[in-house]
Scaffold this motif. Structure first.
Motif, PDB file in Angstrom:
ATOM      1  N   TYR A   1       0.829  -1.203   0.000  1.00 54.92           N
ATOM      2  CA  TYR A   1       0.000   0.000   0.000  1.00 54.92           C
ATOM      3  C   TYR A   1       0.869   1.263   0.000  1.00 54.92           C
ATOM      4  CZ  TYR A   1      -4.009  -2.962   0.954  1.00 54.92           C
ATOM      5  OH  TYR A   1      -4.992  -3.908   0.863  1.00 54.92           O
ATOM      6  N   PHE A   2       2.030   1.191   0.652  1.00 58.42           N
ATOM      7  CA  PHE A   2       2.950   2.337   0.624  1.00 58.42           C
ATOM      8  C   PHE A   2       3.398   2.598  -0.809  1.00 58.42           C
ATOM      9  CE2 PHE A   2       7.138   4.237   0.681  1.00 58.42           C
ATOM     10  CZ  PHE A   2       7.020   5.240   1.620  1.00 58.42           C
ATOM     11  N   ILE A   3       3.795   1.533  -1.509  1.00 59.74           N
ATOM     12  CA  ILE A   3       4.240   1.675  -2.898  1.00 59.74           C
ATOM     13  C   ILE A   3       3.087   2.162  -3.769  1.00 59.74           C
ATOM     14  CG2 ILE A   3       5.136   0.462  -4.914  1.00 59.74           C
ATOM     15  CD1 ILE A   3       7.183   0.858  -2.716  1.00 59.74           C
ATOM     16  N   GLU A   4       1.879   1.621  -3.521  1.00 57.30           N
ATOM     17  CA  GLU A   4       0.717   2.043  -4.304  1.00 57.30           C
ATOM     18  C   GLU A   4       0.446   3.536  -4.111  1.00 57.30           C
ATOM     19  OE1 GLU A   4      -4.065   1.057  -4.658  1.00 57.30           O
ATOM     20  OE2 GLU A   4      -3.009   0.798  -2.766  1.00 57.30           O
ATOM     21  N   GLY A   5       0.462   3.973  -2.845  1.00 55.93           N
ATOM     22  CA  GLY A   5       0.225   5.390  -2.575  1.00 55.93           C
ATOM     23  C   GLY A   5       1.279   6.268  -3.220  1.00 55.93           C
ATOM     24  N   LEU A   6       2.536   5.836  -3.159  1.00 51.44           N
ATOM     25  CA  LEU A   6       3.629   6.604  -3.758  1.00 51.44           C
ATOM     26  C   LEU A   6       3.465   6.698  -5.270  1.00 51.44           C
ATOM     27  CD1 LEU A   6       6.326   8.061  -3.325  1.00 51.44           C
ATOM     28  CD2 LEU A   6       7.472   5.859  -3.553  1.00 51.44           C
ATOM     29  N   LEU A   7       3.148   5.580  -5.909  1.00 44.85           N
ATOM     30  CA  LEU A   7       2.981   5.581  -7.368  1.00 44.85           C
ATOM     31  C   LEU A   7       1.790   6.427  -7.792  1.00 44.85           C
ATOM     32  CD1 LEU A   7       3.735   1.831  -8.219  1.00 44.85           C
ATOM     33  CD2 LEU A   7       5.188   3.813  -8.655  1.00 44.85           C
ATOM     34  N   MET A   8       0.700   6.354  -7.027  1.00 41.86           N
ATOM     35  CA  MET A   8      -0.469   7.161  -7.361  1.00 41.86           C
ATOM     36  C   MET A   8      -0.168   8.646  -7.204  1.00 41.86           C
ATOM     37  SD  MET A   8      -3.762   5.092  -5.889  1.00 41.86           S
ATOM     38  CE  MET A   8      -4.371   3.628  -6.727  1.00 41.86           C
ATOM     39  N   ALA A   9       0.568   8.997  -6.159  1.00 46.12           N
ATOM     40  CA  ALA A   9       0.947  10.394  -5.980  1.00 46.12           C
ATOM     41  C   ALA A   9       1.807  10.878  -7.142  1.00 46.12           C
ATOM     42  CB  ALA A   9       1.691  10.567  -4.649  1.00 46.12           C
ATOM     43  N   ILE A  10       2.739  10.028  -7.585  1.00 47.41           N
ATOM     44  CA  ILE A  10       3.585  10.380  -8.726  1.00 47.41           C
ATOM     45  C   ILE A  10       2.730  10.548  -9.983  1.00 47.41           C
ATOM     46  CG2 ILE A  10       5.405   9.533 -10.257  1.00 47.41           C
ATOM     47  CD1 ILE A  10       6.664   8.196  -7.800  1.00 47.41           C
ATOM     48  N   CYS A  11       1.740   9.656 -10.169  1.00 47.94           N
ATOM     49  CA  CYS A  11       0.851   9.771 -11.334  1.00 47.94           C
ATOM     50  C   CYS A  11       0.102  11.101 -11.319  1.00 47.94           C
ATOM     51  CB  CYS A  11      -0.152   8.619 -11.341  1.00 47.94           C
ATOM     52  SG  CYS A  11       0.561   7.027 -11.781  1.00 47.94           S
ATOM     53  N   GLY A  12      -0.329  11.516 -10.124  1.00 47.25           N
ATOM     54  CA  GLY A  12      -1.008  12.797 -10.014  1.00 47.25           C
ATOM     55  C   GLY A  12      -0.106  13.946 -10.408  1.00 47.25           C
ATOM     56  N   VAL A  13       1.147  13.901  -9.964  1.00 47.73           N
ATOM     57  CA  VAL A  13       2.107  14.952 -10.312  1.00 47.73           C
ATOM     58  C   VAL A  13       2.346  14.970 -11.818  1.00 47.73           C
ATOM     59  CG1 VAL A  13       4.500  15.714 -10.047  1.00 47.73           C
ATOM     60  CG2 VAL A  13       3.220  14.914  -8.057  1.00 47.73           C
ATOM     61  N   VAL A  14       2.483  13.786 -12.420  1.00 43.08           N
ATOM     62  CA  VAL A  14       2.692  13.703 -13.869  1.00 43.08           C
ATOM     63  C   VAL A  14       1.500  14.286 -14.615  1.00 43.08           C
ATOM     64  CG1 VAL A  14       2.919  12.112 -15.818  1.00 43.08           C
ATOM     65  CG2 VAL A  14       4.260  11.745 -13.736  1.00 43.08           C
ATOM     66  N   LEU A  15       0.290  14.001 -14.121  1.00 46.03           N
ATOM     67  CA  LEU A  15      -0.907  14.539 -14.757  1.00 46.03           C
ATOM     68  C   LEU A  15      -0.922  16.059 -14.691  1.00 46.03           C
ATOM     69  CD1 LEU A  15      -3.624  14.091 -16.113  1.00 46.03           C
ATOM     70  CD2 LEU A  15      -4.651  13.809 -13.853  1.00 46.03           C
ATOM     71  N   VAL A  16      -0.509  16.598 -13.549  1.00 43.99           N
ATOM     72  CA  VAL A  16      -0.452  18.058 -13.412  1.00 43.99           C
ATOM     73  C   VAL A  16       0.569  18.647 -14.370  1.00 43.99           C
ATOM     74  CG1 VAL A  16       0.167  19.949 -11.869  1.00 43.99           C
ATOM     75  CG2 VAL A  16      -1.246  18.075 -11.027  1.00 43.99           C
ATOM     76  N   LEU A  17       1.754  18.042 -14.427  1.00 47.24           N
ATOM     77  CA  LEU A  17       2.848  18.599 -15.226  1.00 47.24           C
ATOM     78  C   LEU A  17       2.665  18.361 -16.717  1.00 47.24           C
ATOM     79  CD1 LEU A  17       5.902  17.594 -13.005  1.00 47.24           C
ATOM     80  CD2 LEU A  17       4.725  19.800 -13.117  1.00 47.24           C
ATOM     81  N   GLY A  18       1.802  17.423 -17.082  1.00 45.96           N
ATOM     82  CA  GLY A  18       1.680  17.054 -18.483  1.00 45.96           C
ATOM     83  C   GLY A  18       0.574  17.754 -19.239  1.00 45.96           C
ATOM     84  N   PHE A  19       0.033  18.831 -18.662  1.00 45.17           N
ATOM     85  CA  PHE A  19      -1.066  19.506 -19.353  1.00 45.17           C
ATOM     86  C   PHE A  19      -0.540  20.452 -20.430  1.00 45.17           C
ATOM     87  CE2 PHE A  19       0.183  23.148 -17.094  1.00 45.17           C
ATOM     88  CZ  PHE A  19      -0.564  24.226 -17.500  1.00 45.17           C
ATOM     89  N   ASP A  20      -1.450  20.859 -21.321  1.00 45.78           N
ATOM     90  CA  ASP A  20      -1.103  21.719 -22.451  1.00 45.78           C
ATOM     91  C   ASP A  20      -1.657  23.122 -22.207  1.00 45.78           C
ATOM     92  OD1 ASP A  20      -0.643  23.004 -24.804  1.00 45.78           O
ATOM     93  OD2 ASP A  20      -1.485  21.430 -26.090  1.00 45.78           O
ATOM     94  N   PRO A  21      -0.828  24.093 -21.845  1.00 48.71           N
ATOM     95  CA  PRO A  21      -1.322  25.440 -21.574  1.00 48.71           C
ATOM     96  C   PRO A  21      -2.048  26.057 -22.767  1.00 48.71           C
ATOM     97  CG  PRO A  21       0.952  25.188 -20.840  1.00 48.71           C
ATOM     98  CD  PRO A  21       0.624  23.981 -21.662  1.00 48.71           C
ATOM     99  N   GLU A  22      -1.577  25.762 -24.009  1.00 50.51           N
ATOM    100  CA  GLU A  22      -2.225  26.345 -25.177  1.00 50.51           C
ATOM    101  C   GLU A  22      -3.653  25.833 -25.330  1.00 50.51           C
ATOM    102  OE1 GLU A  22       0.130  25.697 -28.587  1.00 50.51           O
ATOM    103  OE2 GLU A  22       1.841  26.871 -27.861  1.00 50.51           O
ATOM    104  N   LEU A  23      -3.849  24.540 -25.025  1.00 52.40           N
ATOM    105  CA  LEU A  23      -5.189  23.965 -25.121  1.00 52.40           C
ATOM    106  C   LEU A  23      -6.114  24.616 -24.093  1.00 52.40           C
ATOM    107  CD1 LEU A  23      -7.063  21.888 -26.396  1.00 52.40           C
ATOM    108  CD2 LEU A  23      -6.294  20.224 -24.689  1.00 52.40           C
ATOM    109  N   VAL A  24      -5.608  24.833 -22.875  1.00 54.63           N
ATOM    110  CA  VAL A  24      -6.400  25.504 -21.842  1.00 54.63           C
ATOM    111  C   VAL A  24      -6.762  26.908 -22.293  1.00 54.63           C
ATOM    112  CG1 VAL A  24      -6.388  26.388 -19.489  1.00 54.63           C
ATOM    113  CG2 VAL A  24      -5.394  24.159 -19.981  1.00 54.63           C
ATOM    114  N   SER A  25      -5.796  27.608 -22.899  1.00 56.14           N
ATOM    115  CA  SER A  25      -6.031  28.972 -23.346  1.00 56.14           C
ATOM    116  C   SER A  25      -7.100  29.022 -24.425  1.00 56.14           C
ATOM    117  CB  SER A  25      -4.713  29.569 -23.868  1.00 56.14           C
ATOM    118  OG  SER A  25      -4.912  30.866 -24.357  1.00 56.14           O
ATOM    119  N   ILE A  26      -7.054  28.049 -25.359  1.00 56.31           N
ATOM    120  CA  ILE A  26      -8.033  28.024 -26.448  1.00 56.31           C
ATOM    121  C   ILE A  26      -9.420  27.679 -25.927  1.00 56.31           C
ATOM    122  CG2 ILE A  26      -8.699  26.808 -28.550  1.00 56.31           C
ATOM    123  CD1 ILE A  26      -5.690  26.468 -29.111  1.00 56.31           C
ATOM    124  N   GLN A  27      -9.500  26.656 -25.068  1.00 58.07           N
ATOM    125  CA  GLN A  27     -10.796  26.186 -24.595  1.00 58.07           C
ATOM    126  C   GLN A  27     -11.472  27.191 -23.675  1.00 58.07           C
ATOM    127  OE1 GLN A  27      -9.918  22.384 -22.843  1.00 58.07           O
ATOM    128  NE2 GLN A  27     -10.310  21.288 -24.756  1.00 58.07           N
TER     129      GLN A  27
END
Length: 255
Positions: A1-27
């Motif tokens: 569960y520790f590893i699961e929580g750590l991996l999920m937290a990392i996935c959340g960070v990746v999701l945050v960092l992987g967004f497209d600012p231009e797409l947000v600006s257009i939409q």
């Protein structure tokens, strides 16, 4: 569960960092300067509704993960055989959360939807009170009836996981709707923060179990998590009511 929580937290960070600012600006029709990652994150972190929604969901998920760590051992310590403990835990975790989430979503939808923060945080507060009662039953049933309290313990576990799941989907809706043009950033940030709590709370609970013993440590940790949940939910409800009151006064003044 520790590893699961750590991996999920990392996935959340990746999701945050992987967004497209231009797409947000257009939409959303906002300026590029207003759609930078740092600006969006700071805007979210300055939103009390977002912080409270994430804190409540994190408190719920961390309490559930802590229970997953220790509940089978606690059942055995309370006098169940390993097969009885496995059957009880399986029955609770299979049947309890889904009805709670569906009922919570239905109640909020009937009373105005998750965009009505008073309704959503009100549901979270009522749920937290029931969860607190369930955690006290964990302890009281053992203190009063010892190994004869298995049915009470099983029912308390079922209602803990079912009622505790009720505010989850509506609070997720609150978190991602605070900043509509950056709902994906909000979702990723919430995912990262909520799963980070899964790493911290079970470690603290394990330390308490080492010091107080398995049953007492489990009971005390669950009660402490429930008390924090009640405080956070109450804070969210009070803030939502004040915000709604200010908006009502503002709309009357403008008319």
């Amino acid at each position: 569960y520790f590893i699961e929580g750590l991996l999920m937290a990392i996935c959340g960070v990746v999701l945050v960092l992987g967004f497209d600012p231009e797409l947000v600006s257009i939409q959303s029709g906002v300026n590029d300067d207003d759609s930078s990652l740092s600006t969006l994150i700071l805007s979210l972190l300055h939103s009390a509704s977002f912080i409270l929604a994430v804190a409540i969901t994190g408190c719920i998920s961390s309490g559930v993960v802590f229970a997953l760590y220790f509940i089978t051992q606690v059942c055995e310590a309370r006098g169940m055989t390993l097969s009885q403990a496995a059957m009880m835990v399986t029955a609770v975790f299979v049947t309890a959360p889904a009805p709670g989430m569906l009922l919570g979503s239905w109640c909020v939808a009937k009373m105005g939807g998750y965009t009505d923060h008073v309704v959503t945080f009100g549901l979270a507060f009522v749920s937290a009170i029931v969860v607190l009662v369930c955690t006290f039953l964990f302890s009281l049933s053992w203190d009063l009836w010892g190994e004869s309290s298995q049915l009470v313990f099983a029912l308390a576990c079922w209602f803990f996981f079912s009622v505790g799941a009720m505010p989850g989907p509506p609070l997720n809706g609150v978190a991602v709707s605070v900043l509509p043009q950056a709902s994906h950033v909000a979702s990723g940030l919430q995912f990262a923060l909520a799963n980070a709590s899964k790493i911290v709370v079970p470690q603290i609970g394990g330390f308490i179990c080492d010091r107080l013993g398995l049953i007492d440590g489990f009971n005390d940790t669950m009660i402490a998590c429930a008390l924090v949940l009640v405080a956070l939910s109450w804070s969210g409800l009070v803030y939502a009511k004040r915000t709604a009151s200010r908006e009502g006064v503002g709309s009357v003044a403008s008319s």
